[in-house]
Design an enzyme around this catalytic site. Structure first.
Site, PDB file in Angstrom:
ATOM      1  N   HIS A 137       1.023  -1.303  -0.023  1.00  0.00           N
ATOM      2  CA  HIS A 137      -0.518   0.188  -0.001  1.00  0.00           C
ATOM      3  C   HIS A 137       0.561   1.142  -0.140  1.00  0.00           C
ATOM      4  O   HIS A 137       0.719   1.954  -0.983  1.00  0.00           O
ATOM      5  CB  HIS A 137      -0.663   0.472   1.675  1.00  0.00           C
ATOM      6  CG  HIS A 137      -1.852  -0.833   1.644  1.00  0.00           C
ATOM      7  ND1 HIS A 137      -1.649  -2.225   2.472  1.00  0.00           N
ATOM      8  CD2 HIS A 137      -3.046  -1.013   1.117  1.00  0.00           C
ATOM      9  CE1 HIS A 137      -2.239  -3.003   2.590  1.00  0.00           C
ATOM     10  NE2 HIS A 137      -3.400  -2.522   1.206  1.00  0.00           N
ATOM     11  N   GLY A 152      -2.988  -1.167  -7.077  1.00  0.00           N
ATOM     12  CA  GLY A 152      -1.738  -2.413  -7.960  1.00  0.00           C
ATOM     13  C   GLY A 152      -2.275  -3.943  -8.502  1.00  0.00           C
ATOM     14  O   GLY A 152      -3.481  -4.207  -8.752  1.00  0.00           O
ATOM     15  N   GLN A 189      -8.968  -6.676 -11.048  1.00  0.00           N
ATOM     16  CA  GLN A 189      -9.505  -5.354 -10.308  1.00  0.00           C
ATOM     17  C   GLN A 189      -9.171  -4.308 -11.062  1.00  0.00           C
ATOM     18  O   GLN A 189     -10.244  -3.335 -11.440  1.00  0.00           O
ATOM     19  CB  GLN A 189      -9.427  -5.576  -8.747  1.00  0.00           C
ATOM     20  CG  GLN A 189      -9.663  -3.564  -8.258  1.00  0.00           C
ATOM     21  CD  GLN A 189      -9.126  -4.427  -6.669  1.00  0.00           C
ATOM     22  OE1 GLN A 189     -10.315  -4.158  -5.942  1.00  0.00           O
ATOM     23  NE2 GLN A 189      -8.240  -3.192  -6.183  1.00  0.00           N
ATOM     24  N   SER A 225      -2.680  -7.802   3.299  1.00  0.00           N
ATOM     25  CA  SER A 225      -3.276  -7.808   4.566  1.00  0.00           C
ATOM     26  C   SER A 225      -3.775  -9.170   4.851  1.00  0.00           C
ATOM     27  O   SER A 225      -3.517  -9.360   6.007  1.00  0.00           O
ATOM     28  CB  SER A 225      -4.753  -7.126   4.441  1.00  0.00           C
ATOM     29  OG  SER A 225      -3.771  -5.060   3.613  1.00  0.00           O
TER      30      SER A 225
HETATM   31  P1  AMP Z   1      -6.290  -3.421  -0.525  1.00  0.00           P
HETATM   32  O1  AMP Z   1      -6.454  -2.594   1.302  1.00  0.00           O
HETATM   33  O2  AMP Z   1      -6.393  -5.323  -0.052  1.00  0.00           O
HETATM   34  O3  AMP Z   1      -7.794  -3.229  -1.370  1.00  0.00           O
HETATM   35  O4  AMP Z   1      -5.674  -3.110  -1.368  1.00  0.00           O
HETATM   36  C1  AMP Z   1      -6.131  -1.098  -1.699  1.00  0.00           C
HETATM   37  C2  AMP Z   1      -4.509  -1.108  -2.751  1.00  0.00           C
HETATM   38  O5  AMP Z   1      -3.302  -1.528  -2.801  1.00  0.00           O
HETATM   39  C3  AMP Z   1      -4.805  -2.145  -4.511  1.00  0.00           C
HETATM   40  O6  AMP Z   1      -5.113  -1.799  -5.060  1.00  0.00           O
HETATM   41  C4  AMP Z   1      -4.365  -3.615  -4.330  1.00  0.00           C
HETATM   42  O7  AMP Z   1      -4.273  -3.722  -5.621  1.00  0.00           O
HETATM   43  C5  AMP Z   1      -3.093  -2.832  -3.442  1.00  0.00           C
HETATM   44  N1  AMP Z   1      -1.799  -3.653  -2.903  1.00  0.00           N
HETATM   45  C6  AMP Z   1      -2.472  -4.729  -2.482  1.00  0.00           C
HETATM   46  N2  AMP Z   1      -1.390  -5.589  -1.758  1.00  0.00           N
HETATM   47  C7  AMP Z   1      -0.345  -5.323  -2.941  1.00  0.00           C
HETATM   48  C8  AMP Z   1       1.054  -5.851  -2.899  1.00  0.00           C
HETATM   49  N3  AMP Z   1       1.358  -6.398  -2.432  1.00  0.00           N
HETATM   50  N4  AMP Z   1       1.812  -4.465  -4.112  1.00  0.00           N
HETATM   51  C9  AMP Z   1       1.131  -4.056  -5.291  1.00  0.00           C
HETATM   52  N5  AMP Z   1      -0.252  -3.448  -4.189  1.00  0.00           N
HETATM   53  C10 AMP Z   1      -1.066  -3.798  -4.285  1.00  0.00           C
END
Ligand code: AMP
Length: 288
Positions: A36, A146, A152, A185
């Site tokens: 993040h 990400g 997504q 997470s």
């Molecule tokens: P989330 O909190 O899981 O909804 O993720 C929020 C954003 O962080 C989304 O755009 C995810 O794709 C990105 N994200 C989560 N994990 C990673 C990672 N390991 N590398 C790059 N982006 C990430």
């Protein structure tokens, strides 16, 4: 860093900010990790002001998924964002985003028919609906997502195109631990033993890419079989394992040669103990 829960309030702040430069936005569900934070740093290079949101969106969780137990270490997240000098944190409650009487939803098309969309019916409608709300509340000029959640980001690119939204979606590569495990997470749910099993995922993806690069005429089936063999030594339960082109995301038949596919990407979702993990990797830069 301002912490704001009310969509009207973040909107009026963003309105002021937009006068002096682009507003960059990073939506998250919190429990922030280095993945993040890499997105936040990217956003800082793209926008004059950066807004991060934290919202665990009930609309994108299905029955029996982990909405209730999703980790919410809010204070620790605030500290991390303050350390990065983020300009505002938008942290609405459910009733801020879905007040009494809320009834309009986005319906995602074919891009949601495969991969995670197939295993999690309605998930991407929930994602697209909340993102549209978040974009309009933050008056986003550029949003960073990400590639960890590759389907997504493709769906949101399509949302932007289909609804003529005046914003740009920027993709950020997957951030991994030194040993290859994609940051998530949900990794905190893993026991030490499960984490060792989970390592096989990125190892298998890397081996598949090696095979794709060194064997010109390799078939999709051979790639998939190689991944299955690597994973068979640990008790991971595969939900899906597919090669798809990055643009359409529809799985390619096993008899097809990888050469025929523009930007082939390998997608995987597994259950590791009770935790669902996803990962993906581009197999070749182009189809030639
Ligand atoms: P989330 O909190 O899981 O909804 O993720 C929020 C954003 O962080 C989304 O755009 C995810 O794709 C990105 N994200 C989560 N994990 C990673 C990672 N390991 N590398 C790059 N982006 C990430």
């Amino acid at each position: 860093m301002q912490i704001i829960a009310d969509p009207k309030q973040i909107q009026s702040l963003a309105q002021t900010w937009k006068k002096s430069g682009p507003v960059a936005f990073v939506p998250t569900m919190g429990c922030l990790h280095e993945g993040h934070l890499a997105l936040v740093k990217k956003a800082q290079s793209l926008g004059k002001k950066v807004i991060v949101s934290i919202f665990v969106n009930p609309l994108q969780f299905g029955q029996g998924e982990d909405f209730e137990r999703y980790p919410r270490p809010f204070d620790a997240d605030v500290t991390k964002l303050r350390e990065l000098n983020v300009d505002a944190l938008f942290a609405p409650t459910t009733s801020h985003l879905y007040p009494e009487g809320f009834e309009t939803r986005v319906l995602v098309g074919k891009l949601a028919d495969h991969l995670c969309g197939k295993s999690r019916p309605g998930h991407f409608n929930g994602v697209a609906t909340v993102c549209l709300k978040l974009f309009s509340a933050t008056l986003t000029d550029v949003a960073v997502f990400g590639e960890k959640d590759f389907q997504q980001v493709r769906i949101l690119e399509q949302l932007v195109a289909d609804f003529n939204l005046e914003l740009e979606i920027v993709r950020h590569p997957i951030v991994r631990e030194a040993d290859g495990l994609a940051l998530s997470s949900r990794n905190r749910y893993l026991s030490a033993e499960e984490r060792q099993w989970a390592l096989r995922i990125s190892q298998a993806l890397k081996a598949a890419r090696e095979m794709a690069i060194t064997r010109q005429a390799v078939s999709v089936g051979e790639i998939i079989q190689g991944v299955k063999t690597t994973l068979s030594e640990v008790p991971l339960v595969v939900d899906y394992l597919e090669v798809a082109s990055e643009h359409r995301l529809s799985p390619i038949a096993h008899y097809e040669s990888l050469q025929q596919i523009p930007l082939p990407r390998l997608f995987i979702a597994v259950k590791c103990g009770s935790t669902r993990l996803i990962d993906n990797l581009r197999l070749r830069e182009s189809s030639s």
